[in-house]
Design a protein around this motif. Structure first.
Motif, PDB file in Angstrom:
ATOM      1  N   VAL A 250       0.816  -1.214   0.000  1.00  0.00           N
ATOM      2  CA  VAL A 250       0.000   0.000   0.000  1.00  0.00           C
ATOM      3  C   VAL A 250       0.850   1.263   0.000  1.00  0.00           C
ATOM      4  N   LYS A 251       1.760   1.375   0.942  1.00  0.00           N
ATOM      5  CA  LYS A 251       2.576   2.594   1.052  1.00  0.00           C
ATOM      6  C   LYS A 251       3.384   2.856  -0.223  1.00  0.00           C
ATOM      7  N   PRO A 252       4.077   1.853  -0.805  1.00  0.00           N
ATOM      8  CA  PRO A 252       4.787   2.117  -2.055  1.00  0.00           C
ATOM      9  C   PRO A 252       3.867   2.573  -3.195  1.00  0.00           C
ATOM     10  N   LEU A 253       2.652   2.014  -3.242  1.00  0.00           N
ATOM     11  CA  LEU A 253       1.695   2.427  -4.274  1.00  0.00           C
ATOM     12  C   LEU A 253       1.313   3.893  -4.095  1.00  0.00           C
ATOM     13  N   VAL A 254       0.990   4.273  -2.879  1.00  0.00           N
ATOM     14  CA  VAL A 254       0.582   5.652  -2.574  1.00  0.00           C
ATOM     15  C   VAL A 254       1.743   6.609  -2.830  1.00  0.00           C
ATOM     16  N   ASP A 255       2.916   6.273  -2.329  1.00  0.00           N
ATOM     17  CA  ASP A 255       4.087   7.126  -2.521  1.00  0.00           C
ATOM     18  C   ASP A 255       4.465   7.230  -4.001  1.00  0.00           C
ATOM     19  N   GLY A 256       4.399   6.128  -4.713  1.00  0.00           N
ATOM     20  CA  GLY A 256       4.752   6.105  -6.129  1.00  0.00           C
ATOM     21  C   GLY A 256       3.851   6.959  -6.994  1.00  0.00           C
ATOM     22  N   ASN A 257       2.613   7.141  -6.538  1.00  0.00           N
ATOM     23  CA  ASN A 257       1.662   7.974  -7.275  1.00  0.00           C
ATOM     24  C   ASN A 257       1.567   9.389  -6.705  1.00  0.00           C
ATOM     25  N   SER A 258       2.311   9.651  -5.632  1.00  0.00           N
ATOM     26  CA  SER A 258       2.297  10.965  -4.962  1.00  0.00           C
ATOM     27  C   SER A 258       0.888  11.398  -4.569  1.00  0.00           C
ATOM     28  N   TRP A 259       0.096  10.438  -4.097  1.00  0.00           N
ATOM     29  CA  TRP A 259      -1.260  10.753  -3.680  1.00  0.00           C
ATOM     30  C   TRP A 259      -1.238  11.467  -2.343  1.00  0.00           C
TER      31      TRP A 259
END
Length: 156
Positions: free
Chosen positions: A94-103
């Protein structure tokens, strides 16, 4: 009989539109406890979106909302909470997905499905919009390009 069933369904939907959030505590991606019922008491509109890292329509919807989110915040002060239903070994994604998209969303984890069950979420993506009084005024399941524009209507 069909008319009665449709009328009953309409009443149930209308009642749901004024439902309050359940008293459930989840952790955010930084480990802080968040009481979901308190989200309805901020005096601001709230978007609550259930997703999973493996759900392509979920990711598409969150990306589409991200393009509009800053404008929505300026217009209404809305706060966006996304709730990951990823379980066990997938929750670390979850965290890498959120960080990777700069949400710039508030990210909550529901690995046991507690909030998902309490809010009767059957399919994802599933979005709820709460008005500034904390009432659920809109709910939507699934995603097709352009669905995010309907959310703006309920934020106004």
């Amino acid at each position: 009989m069909k008319r009665f069933s449709f009328g009953l369904l309409f009443v149930l939907i209308a009642l749901n539109c004024q439902a309050v959030l359940p008293d459930v505590v989840l952790r955010d991606i930084d480990g802080h406890a968040v009481n979901i019922a308190e989200l309805a008491q901020t005096g601001k509109p709230v978007i609550l979106s259930f997703f999973a890292t493996w759900c392509k329509p979920c990711i598409q919807e969150l990306k589409a909302i991200d393009e509009l989110y800053a404008d929505w915040q300026d217009e209404s002060g809305v706060e966006m909470y996304i709730v990951s239903i990823d379980q066990g070994q997938d929750s670390h994604k979850v965290k890498p997905l959120v960080d990777g998209n700069s949400w710039d969303y508030h990210v909550l984890l529901d690995p046991n499905g507690t909030l998902k069950r309490e809010m009767n979420v059957q399919n994802i993506p599933h979005v709820f919009v709460l008005n500034s009084k904390g009432e659920i005024v809109y709910t939507h399941t699934g995603y097709i390009d352009g669905d995010e524009t309907e959310i703006r209507t309920y934020l106004r």
